[in-house]
Design a protein around this motif. Structure first.
Motif, PDB file in Angstrom:
ATOM      1  N   LEU A 127       0.862  -1.183   0.000  1.00  0.00           N
ATOM      2  CA  LEU A 127       0.000   0.000   0.000  1.00  0.00           C
ATOM      3  C   LEU A 127       0.897   1.231   0.000  1.00  0.00           C
ATOM      4  CD1 LEU A 127      -2.819   1.280   0.209  1.00  0.00           C
ATOM      5  CD2 LEU A 127      -2.598   1.132   2.709  1.00  0.00           C
ATOM      6  N   ARG A 128       0.843   1.972  -1.114  1.00  0.00           N
ATOM      7  CA  ARG A 128       1.657   3.191  -1.250  1.00  0.00           C
ATOM      8  C   ARG A 128       0.692   4.329  -1.581  1.00  0.00           C
ATOM      9  NH1 ARG A 128       6.547   2.837  -5.335  1.00  0.00           N
ATOM     10  NH2 ARG A 128       7.319   1.475  -3.643  1.00  0.00           N
ATOM     11  N   GLY A 129       0.511   5.232  -0.608  1.00  0.00           N
ATOM     12  CA  GLY A 129      -0.492   6.267  -0.775  1.00  0.00           C
ATOM     13  C   GLY A 129      -1.873   5.637  -0.719  1.00  0.00           C
ATOM     14  N   ASP A 130      -2.664   5.841  -1.778  1.00  0.00           N
ATOM     15  CA  ASP A 130      -4.013   5.267  -1.840  1.00  0.00           C
ATOM     16  C   ASP A 130      -4.083   4.045  -2.739  1.00  0.00           C
ATOM     17  OD1 ASP A 130      -5.003   7.276  -0.181  1.00  0.00           O
ATOM     18  OD2 ASP A 130      -5.317   8.637  -1.888  1.00  0.00           O
ATOM     19  N   ALA A 131      -2.938   3.625  -3.289  1.00  0.00           N
ATOM     20  CA  ALA A 131      -2.946   2.536  -4.260  1.00  0.00           C
ATOM     21  C   ALA A 131      -2.196   1.320  -3.722  1.00  0.00           C
ATOM     22  CB  ALA A 131      -2.309   2.993  -5.570  1.00  0.00           C
ATOM     23  N   VAL A 132      -2.674   0.140  -4.095  1.00  0.00           N
ATOM     24  CA  VAL A 132      -1.980  -1.103  -3.777  1.00  0.00           C
ATOM     25  C   VAL A 132      -1.229  -1.559  -5.016  1.00  0.00           C
ATOM     26  CG1 VAL A 132      -2.217  -3.521  -3.093  1.00  0.00           C
ATOM     27  CG2 VAL A 132      -3.677  -1.789  -2.037  1.00  0.00           C
ATOM     28  N   ILE A 133       0.070  -1.736  -4.899  1.00  0.00           N
ATOM     29  CA  ILE A 133       0.886  -2.174  -6.030  1.00  0.00           C
ATOM     30  C   ILE A 133       1.520  -3.524  -5.700  1.00  0.00           C
ATOM     31  CG2 ILE A 133       1.371   0.188  -6.769  1.00  0.00           C
ATOM     32  CD1 ILE A 133       4.108  -0.041  -5.461  1.00  0.00           C
ATOM     33  N   GLN A 134       1.920  -4.241  -6.748  1.00  0.00           N
ATOM     34  CA  GLN A 134       2.531  -5.551  -6.586  1.00  0.00           C
ATOM     35  C   GLN A 134       4.020  -5.445  -6.938  1.00  0.00           C
ATOM     36  OE1 GLN A 134       0.561  -8.112  -5.450  1.00  0.00           O
ATOM     37  NE2 GLN A 134      -1.102  -6.602  -5.398  1.00  0.00           N
ATOM     38  N   LEU A 135       4.873  -5.933  -6.038  1.00  0.00           N
ATOM     39  CA  LEU A 135       6.319  -5.928  -6.269  1.00  0.00           C
ATOM     40  C   LEU A 135       6.871  -7.318  -6.013  1.00  0.00           C
ATOM     41  CD1 LEU A 135       7.313  -2.601  -4.427  1.00  0.00           C
ATOM     42  CD2 LEU A 135       6.998  -2.942  -6.884  1.00  0.00           C
ATOM     43  N   ALA A 136       7.742  -7.769  -6.895  1.00  0.00           N
ATOM     44  CA  ALA A 136       8.355  -9.094  -6.759  1.00  0.00           C
ATOM     45  C   ALA A 136       9.756  -8.945  -6.174  1.00  0.00           C
ATOM     46  CB  ALA A 136       8.413  -9.796  -8.109  1.00  0.00           C
ATOM     47  N   VAL A 137      10.049  -9.721  -5.132  1.00  0.00           N
ATOM     48  CA  VAL A 137      11.340  -9.642  -4.468  1.00  0.00           C
ATOM     49  C   VAL A 137      11.867 -11.051  -4.235  1.00  0.00           C
ATOM     50  CG1 VAL A 137      10.298  -9.597  -2.159  1.00  0.00           C
ATOM     51  CG2 VAL A 137      12.560  -8.628  -2.480  1.00  0.00           C
ATOM     52  N   VAL A 138      13.187 -11.221  -4.342  1.00  0.00           N
ATOM     53  CA  VAL A 138      13.819 -12.531  -4.147  1.00  0.00           C
ATOM     54  C   VAL A 138      14.742 -12.450  -2.931  1.00  0.00           C
ATOM     55  CG1 VAL A 138      15.248 -14.328  -5.165  1.00  0.00           C
ATOM     56  CG2 VAL A 138      13.726 -12.974  -6.626  1.00  0.00           C
ATOM     57  N   PRO A 139      14.356 -13.036  -1.788  1.00  0.00           N
ATOM     58  CA  PRO A 139      15.207 -12.981  -0.591  1.00  0.00           C
ATOM     59  C   PRO A 139      16.551 -13.675  -0.816  1.00  0.00           C
ATOM     60  CG  PRO A 139      12.970 -13.626  -0.015  1.00  0.00           C
ATOM     61  CD  PRO A 139      13.059 -13.669  -1.512  1.00  0.00           C
ATOM     62  N   VAL A 140      17.609 -13.065  -0.285  1.00  0.00           N
ATOM     63  CA  VAL A 140      18.941 -13.662  -0.360  1.00  0.00           C
ATOM     64  C   VAL A 140      19.250 -14.371   0.955  1.00  0.00           C
ATOM     65  CG1 VAL A 140      19.812 -11.993  -2.021  1.00  0.00           C
ATOM     66  CG2 VAL A 140      20.016 -11.521   0.425  1.00  0.00           C
ATOM     67  N   GLU A 141      20.142 -15.324   0.882  1.00  0.00           N
ATOM     68  CA  GLU A 141      20.461 -16.135   2.061  1.00  0.00           C
ATOM     69  C   GLU A 141      21.415 -15.410   3.007  1.00  0.00           C
ATOM     70  OE1 GLU A 141      22.841 -20.249   3.214  1.00  0.00           O
ATOM     71  OE2 GLU A 141      21.945 -20.034   1.215  1.00  0.00           O
ATOM     72  N   GLN A 142      21.089 -15.485   4.293  1.00  0.00           N
ATOM     73  CA  GLN A 142      21.994 -15.043   5.349  1.00  0.00           C
ATOM     74  C   GLN A 142      21.966 -16.084   6.457  1.00  0.00           C
ATOM     75  OE1 GLN A 142      21.362 -11.089   6.824  1.00  0.00           O
ATOM     76  NE2 GLN A 142      21.664 -10.109   4.850  1.00  0.00           N
ATOM     77  N   THR A 143      23.043 -16.145   7.207  1.00  0.00           N
ATOM     78  CA  THR A 143      23.081 -17.060   8.357  1.00  0.00           C
ATOM     79  C   THR A 143      23.041 -16.239   9.635  1.00  0.00           C
ATOM     80  OG1 THR A 143      25.499 -17.081   8.330  1.00  0.00           O
ATOM     81  CG2 THR A 143      24.369 -18.837   7.132  1.00  0.00           C
TER      82      THR A 143
END
Length: 453
Positions: free
Chosen positions: A279-295
């Motif tokens: 939710l950014r302002g009054d609009a809902v947008i879709q974003l694709a993200v790829v988590p990177v590995e951490q220990t």
């Protein structure tokens, strides 16, 4: 390792210097001669110089320091520990420590402790001038009933969104305030009051039961809004287009109601594409993200885990005090930390806290390195807390420590004359043995912590 060594030298060096500077300035102010100012005990290293009547040295054994005041009586008791005689014969009698009035000697002996407390207070006030960062929530999202300690089962019935308003009668307005209230070792029970619940929850768990209080904190998951506060450059979130202020309302097709909901999804999705509803302002947008590995090391089990990270931080609230408010907050923090040390000391005397919890220079060194990695602010706060520890421990009535010297002086005030030199020598030797025993205990504890025992 290099950062740990540097941080340890800075922390111990500054605190020892501050303490001994208090004695030094007080002695000079009442015209007591000071032949030597030393950081450390025993023979001097090559790091030394002389200015006026005083020789300034760094000694070989860095577990403390001393200000050697001109005194014919004290040189026999402390000569070996303090690297030799005090050369009292080269000073006129009126400049010797034992020839000063009783109030003057009490003032000089107390000045080291007073300087440590003053250092801590100034540090906390300065830190408060920069304001405080806090997590703006007191609502509970869920309770892990399996992690609750005995006596805390009533918390398992809390519904989603239960808002805590009071802990032990004190109002709370942030997550940090709740954590501090639960961790308070001086409370004999825990009472939680809630906004939409008439009856409080009272847990018969004293503050001295630190493990049970810690388990309660682990079991409570708080309702932190899943709003982005910071985005790290070059990390998956930044590449995906996430921005500060974005509210994440969905992840991988599931509704996200709290920050922990988001964390669980991201941690379990290393290398996978996660679709975020933002939710950014009054609009809902879709974003694709790829988590990177951490220990990371699990704080409960100590196991190393493989988790996903996208490089964002939660939104926090900044509280600014102003100068007057900073003085008030710094004073409160100084008293709160002093109270914590006193209650811990009381717990050890009464057997409520194990001596195995004591730490020495190795633990201080390890913690100094860890805290230094968090930044200057964290390091200064750590030094202030250690300074209060040093002040209080120095007041213990053990000969060799300031508290032991003050006991001698108070006895002199009551009797109208000093204790005999022979008695003071014997008590000082006993005090030195006690101090050696304590040092052996904390070094042993440090060693077993170091090897993981």
């Amino acid at each position: 390792m290099l950062l740990t060594i540097i941080a340890t030298v800075i922390v111990l060096g500054v605190l020892i210097f501050v303490h001994e500077l208090g004695h030094f300035l007080a002695a000079k102010s009442v015209d007591i001669a000071v032949p030597r100012f030393s950081i450390g005990f025993g023979p001097a290293t090559p790091f030394k110089f002389r200015r006026g009547e005083t020789e300034y040295i760094v000694a070989w054994f860095p577990f403390g320091g001393y200000v050697k005041m001109a005194s014919k009586e004290e040189q026999e008791a402390m000569g070996a520990l303090e690297g030799g005689a005090s050369e009292a014969d080269r000073f006129p009698p009126e400049r010797l420590f034992e020839n000063k009035s009783l109030p003057a000697r009490v003032y000089v002996i107390s000045a080291g402790v007073a300087m440590n407390v003053l250092f801590a207070w100034i540090a906390y006030v300065l830190l408060a001038t920069g304001g405080r960062i806090e997590t703006p929530t007191t609502s509970v999202a869920r309770v892990d009933s399996t992690a609750l300690p005995p006596g805390a089962e009533a918390l398992a019935s809390l519904p989603y969104g239960s808002e805590i308003t009071l802990v032990n009668g004190d109002s709370v307005h942030s997550l940090q305030a709740i954590v501090m209230a639960i961790a308070d070792p001086g409370s004999d029970r825990l009472r939680f009051d809630f906004r939409d619940r008439r009856d409080p929850i009272i847990l018969p768990i004293p503050g001295t039961n630190a493990s049970a209080r810690a388990a309660i904190l682990d079991a409570l998951e708080f309702l932190v809004e899943p709003r982005v506060g910071s985005v790290l450059d070059g990390q998956p979130a930044a590449r995906a287009g996430l921005a500060s202020g974005d509210l994440i309302v969905g992840a991988a097709g599931d509704t996200v109601r709290s920050w922990d909901d988001l964390v669980r999804t991201v941690e379990a999705s290393v290398g996978d594409t996660v679709l975020l509803s933002v939710l950014r302002g009054d609009a809902v947008i879709q974003l694709a993200v790829v988590p990177v590995e951490q220990t990371e090391v699990d704080p409960v089990t100590g196991e190393v885990r493989r988790v996903g990270r996208i490089g964002i931080g939660q939104a926090l609230r900044r509280v600014d005090y102003g100068l007057g408010g900073a003085v008030v907050q710094g004073t409160r923090e100084t008293w709160a930390r002093t109270r914590l040390v006193l209650l811990t000391l009381k717990g050890m005397v009464l057997g409520q806290i194990s001596p195995r919890e004591l730490g020495g220079p190795i633990l201080i060194g390890q913690m100094s390195g860890q805290v230094a990695r968090l930044g200057v602010t964290s390091l200064v706060s750590f030094m202030a807390f250690l300074s209060l520890n040093l002040a209080i421990l120095n007041l213990l009535p053990i000969p060799v420590l300031d508290g032991g010297h003050l006991v001698f002086l108070f006895a002199e005030g009551i009797r109208g004359k000093p204790l005999s030199l022979a008695l003071r020598l014997r008590l000082t030797q006993v005090g030195l043995l006690v101090l050696i025993g304590i040092m052996a205990l904390v070094l042993t504890n440090d060693f077993f912590r170091l090897i993981g025992g």
